[in-house]
Design a protein around this motif. Structure first.
Motif, PDB file in Angstrom:
ATOM      1  N   UNK A  67       0.850  -1.188   0.000  1.00  0.00           N
ATOM      2  CA  UNK A  67       0.000   0.000   0.000  1.00  0.00           C
ATOM      3  C   UNK A  67       0.886   1.239   0.000  1.00  0.00           C
ATOM      4  N   UNK A  68       0.256   2.393  -0.243  1.00  0.00           N
ATOM      5  CA  UNK A  68       0.991   3.658  -0.203  1.00  0.00           C
ATOM      6  C   UNK A  68       0.453   4.537   0.894  1.00  0.00           C
ATOM      7  N   UNK A  69       1.381   5.287   1.523  1.00  0.00           N
ATOM      8  CA  UNK A  69       0.995   6.300   2.505  1.00  0.00           C
ATOM      9  C   UNK A  69       1.211   7.654   1.847  1.00  0.00           C
ATOM     10  N   UNK A  70       0.135   8.435   1.737  1.00  0.00           N
ATOM     11  CA  UNK A  70       0.262   9.758   1.121  1.00  0.00           C
ATOM     12  C   UNK A  70       0.100  10.826   2.187  1.00  0.00           C
ATOM     13  N   UNK A  71       1.017  11.778   2.216  1.00  0.00           N
ATOM     14  CA  UNK A  71       0.872  12.879   3.154  1.00  0.00           C
ATOM     15  C   UNK A  71       1.452  14.133   2.525  1.00  0.00           C
ATOM     16  N   UNK A  72       0.802  15.281   2.822  1.00  0.00           N
ATOM     17  CA  UNK A  72       1.247  16.543   2.221  1.00  0.00           C
ATOM     18  C   UNK A  72       2.270  17.255   3.093  1.00  0.00           C
ATOM     19  N   UNK A  73       1.939  17.374   4.399  1.00  0.00           N
ATOM     20  CA  UNK A  73       2.848  18.108   5.279  1.00  0.00           C
ATOM     21  C   UNK A  73       3.909  17.185   5.829  1.00  0.00           C
ATOM     22  N   UNK A  74       5.114  17.710   5.963  1.00  0.00           N
ATOM     23  CA  UNK A  74       6.212  16.924   6.512  1.00  0.00           C
ATOM     24  C   UNK A  74       7.049  17.822   7.410  1.00  0.00           C
ATOM     25  N   UNK A  75       6.880  17.711   8.720  1.00  0.00           N
ATOM     26  CA  UNK A  75       7.586  18.626   9.620  1.00  0.00           C
ATOM     27  C   UNK A  75       9.108  18.538   9.541  1.00  0.00           C
ATOM     28  N   UNK A  76       9.626  17.414   9.029  1.00  0.00           N
ATOM     29  CA  UNK A  76      11.090  17.295   8.937  1.00  0.00           C
ATOM     30  C   UNK A  76      11.641  18.230   7.849  1.00  0.00           C
ATOM     31  N   UNK A  77      10.805  18.531   6.840  1.00  0.00           N
ATOM     32  CA  UNK A  77      11.338  19.216   5.657  1.00  0.00           C
ATOM     33  C   UNK A  77      10.676  20.568   5.437  1.00  0.00           C
ATOM     34  N   UNK A  78      10.164  21.169   6.520  1.00  0.00           N
ATOM     35  CA  UNK A  78       9.366  22.367   6.359  1.00  0.00           C
ATOM     36  C   UNK A  78      10.091  23.509   5.679  1.00  0.00           C
ATOM     37  N   UNK A  79      11.373  23.665   6.002  1.00  0.00           N
ATOM     38  CA  UNK A  79      12.085  24.837   5.469  1.00  0.00           C
ATOM     39  C   UNK A  79      13.166  24.423   4.482  1.00  0.00           C
ATOM     40  N   UNK A  80      13.068  23.178   3.989  1.00  0.00           N
ATOM     41  CA  UNK A  80      14.183  22.643   3.202  1.00  0.00           C
ATOM     42  C   UNK A  80      13.962  22.811   1.711  1.00  0.00           C
ATOM     43  N   UNK A  81      15.084  22.993   0.996  1.00  0.00           N
ATOM     44  CA  UNK A  81      15.043  22.979  -0.462  1.00  0.00           C
ATOM     45  C   UNK A  81      16.247  22.155  -0.894  1.00  0.00           C
ATOM     46  N   UNK A  82      16.028  21.164  -1.721  1.00  0.00           N
ATOM     47  CA  UNK A  82      17.141  20.298  -2.117  1.00  0.00           C
ATOM     48  C   UNK A  82      18.039  21.001  -3.119  1.00  0.00           C
ATOM     49  N   UNK A  83      19.370  20.901  -2.947  1.00  0.00           N
ATOM     50  CA  UNK A  83      20.266  21.500  -3.929  1.00  0.00           C
ATOM     51  C   UNK A  83      20.337  20.633  -5.181  1.00  0.00           C
ATOM     52  N   UNK A  84      20.903  21.191  -6.253  1.00  0.00           N
ATOM     53  CA  UNK A  84      20.970  20.449  -7.518  1.00  0.00           C
ATOM     54  C   UNK A  84      21.894  19.253  -7.440  1.00  0.00           C
ATOM     55  N   UNK A  85      22.894  19.309  -6.522  1.00  0.00           N
ATOM     56  CA  UNK A  85      23.889  18.225  -6.493  1.00  0.00           C
ATOM     57  C   UNK A  85      23.321  16.908  -6.000  1.00  0.00           C
TER      58      UNK A  85
END
Lengths: 142, 141, 186
Positions: C109-127
């Motif tokens: 099965x899949x778990x779908x969630x929109x909010x993620x408190x671990x990544x609230x202010x994060x932006x992944x870099x291109x690397x």
């Protein structure tokens, strides 16, 4: 409310009688019953050994409760063991087992053709037992 | 009314904790006693579930002998909490205290202790003293 | 009396828990992931480490979960999925997830969630386009279910940090582990 399953075990730990007393009780195969009886016997010995206090009678489990049923056991001095399972909150199980023992003493032990320690196949025992069970279930349900 | 002792086993049979308050019959060999206790509980549990009209509710909560009462609580993770009391204390209320010991003593002072290695004997003063003071506060003590 | 819904149980358990600052959690976790990226050059190794760390958390967290939520044993894998989504996610992350996309054999099965408190202010870099930033969650689910005698595979398939529309974790039951009888010492 009422009785579910009755087992009688000889002093060597072998099953000599079992009877399903209610539709609520689980369906057990003959092998299951044999296995449960010998497990019970071994368990009683262990339960006594594990006692943190010294015991006069060396009995084992008298009452066991789970979330869905209770079990009552009785062992007279001769070593034969009776145990019965019943719905939660069924009362007077100890008295029921003592009455079963009286019927056992009368129609099994006093029957000259019953071979000691062998499985019980005695009609009068069955008839009196059935009457006793009906009486207990009615008393409980009234 | 008295509380004799407490055992905590994990699902492999390791005794994580044994604590004694009152016990007249002294133990010859603690590890033998613990192995026998676990073996008996394992057999008892399977026996009890087999006889149950509802297998999900067949796990024993307590049993009483002529001398002592044993209260049993197991978690889905296979932890088994056992409290041995005098036989007049045998009741499902005492078994409920075992769920409190799980939540308030084991989870708080063992699981949340990062130095505690899961599956090993719990030898930490704080855990043992919390267990001791909780049990001493029980009405059946 | 009707049994309370899992949603209600989850909210009640969440209300009973101690709170910690969301910023502190996000910053601590973020620093931890950054350090892993410095220590292990390959992103695949970082993903594996996050999973391993999660597993170590999960084997302990499951006890806290069982003790605080007072949920009884689940009678099916579907029930387990609902409990994870509605009670566990709520209790520990403050968000509820949805259970969807069941496989035909009902083992995935899949778990779908929109909010993620671990990544609230994060932006992944291109690397690091292949990084599953919150992979620790997969490890937690895997470790917790292993303690409950279920061996599962658990992976991220969609992550908002990677530009997807939502977060999705796919959970797959591999086997049910049987209870072992005690070893006889003969």
């Amino acid at each position: 409310m009422g009785l579910q399953y009755l087992f009688v075990i000889n002093k060597a730990g072998s099953l000599i009688f079992d009877r399903r007393l209610s539709e609520n009780a689980p369906q057990l195969s003959p092998n299951d019953c044999l296995h449960l009886a010998s497990t019970f016997h071994g368990m009683q010995l262990l339960v006594q050994q594990l006692s943190p206090e010294p015991s006069d009678h060396g009995f084992g489990i008298v009452t066991l409760e789970t979330e869905s049923y209770v079990l009552q056991a009785y062992r007279p001095e001769t070593g034969v063991q009776f145990f019965v399972t019943a719905d939660l909150k069924t009362e007077n199980l100890a008295a029921f087992l003592r009455d079963v023992y009286v019927i056992y003493a009368d129609y099994v032990m006093k029957n000259p053709f019953y071979e000691l320690d062998m499985p019980i196949k005695v009609d009068r025992w069955e008839a009196h037992l059935k009457r006793l069970v009906d009486k207990y279930n009615n008393r409980v349900n009234v | 009314m008295a509380v004799y002792c407490f055992y905590l086993f994990d699902r492999t049979g390791t005794c994580l904790c044994y604590y004694e308050w009152n016990r007249s019959r002294s133990l010859q060999d603690a590890s033998d006693d613990q192995k026998n206790m676990f073996g008996m509980l394992f057999a008892l549990r399977n026996f009890s579930v087999k006889l149950s009209p509802d297998p999900a509710k067949g796990v024993p909560t307590f049993f009483v002998t002529d001398v002592y009462a044993l209260h049993y609580f197991e978690t889905p993770t296979g932890l088994r909490f056992v409290l041995i009391t005098s036989h007049d204390c045998g009741s499902v209320d005492v078994t409920r205290h075992l769920t409190d010991i799980y939540a308030e003593v084991y989870v708080e002072y063992a699981i949340k202790n990062p130095l505690y290695v899961k599956g090993s004997k719990i030898d930490y003063e704080l855990f043992l003293s919390k267990l001791d003071s909780y049990v001493r506060s029980l009405p059946c003590f | 009396m009707s049994r309370p819904s899992l949603q209600t149980v989850g909210e009640a358990a969440f209300a009973r828990c101690d709170r910690v600052s969301a910023e502190l959690l996000a910053l601590t976790y973020g620093t931890f992931v950054r350090q892993l990226l410095l220590d292990y050059e390959k992103v695949a190794d970082v993903n594996a480490q996050l999973d391993a760390v999660g597993c170590n958390i999960g084997v302990r967290l499951v006890e806290d979960f069982l003790a605080k939520s007072k949920i009884a044993a689940c009678n099916s894998f579907a029930h387990t999925a609902d409990v994870i989504a509605k009670v566990a996610f709520k209790m520990f992350l403050g968000v509820t997830a949805n259970v969807t996309s069941w496989s035909a054999d009902r083992n995935t099965f899949s778990l779908l969630f929109d909010d993620n408190p671990l990544a609230e202010f994060t932006e992944l870099p291109e690397q690091c386009p292949d990084l599953w930033y919150s992979n620790v969650l997969c490890g937690v689910i895997r470790g917790a279910l292993e303690m409950l005698n279920m061996k599962v595979g658990c992976t991220f398939v969609r992550c908002k940090l990677r530009g997807h529309d939502t977060n999705e974790i796919r959970v797959s039951l591999h086997e049910l582990l049987a209870e072992q009888p005690p070893q006889a010492d003969d």
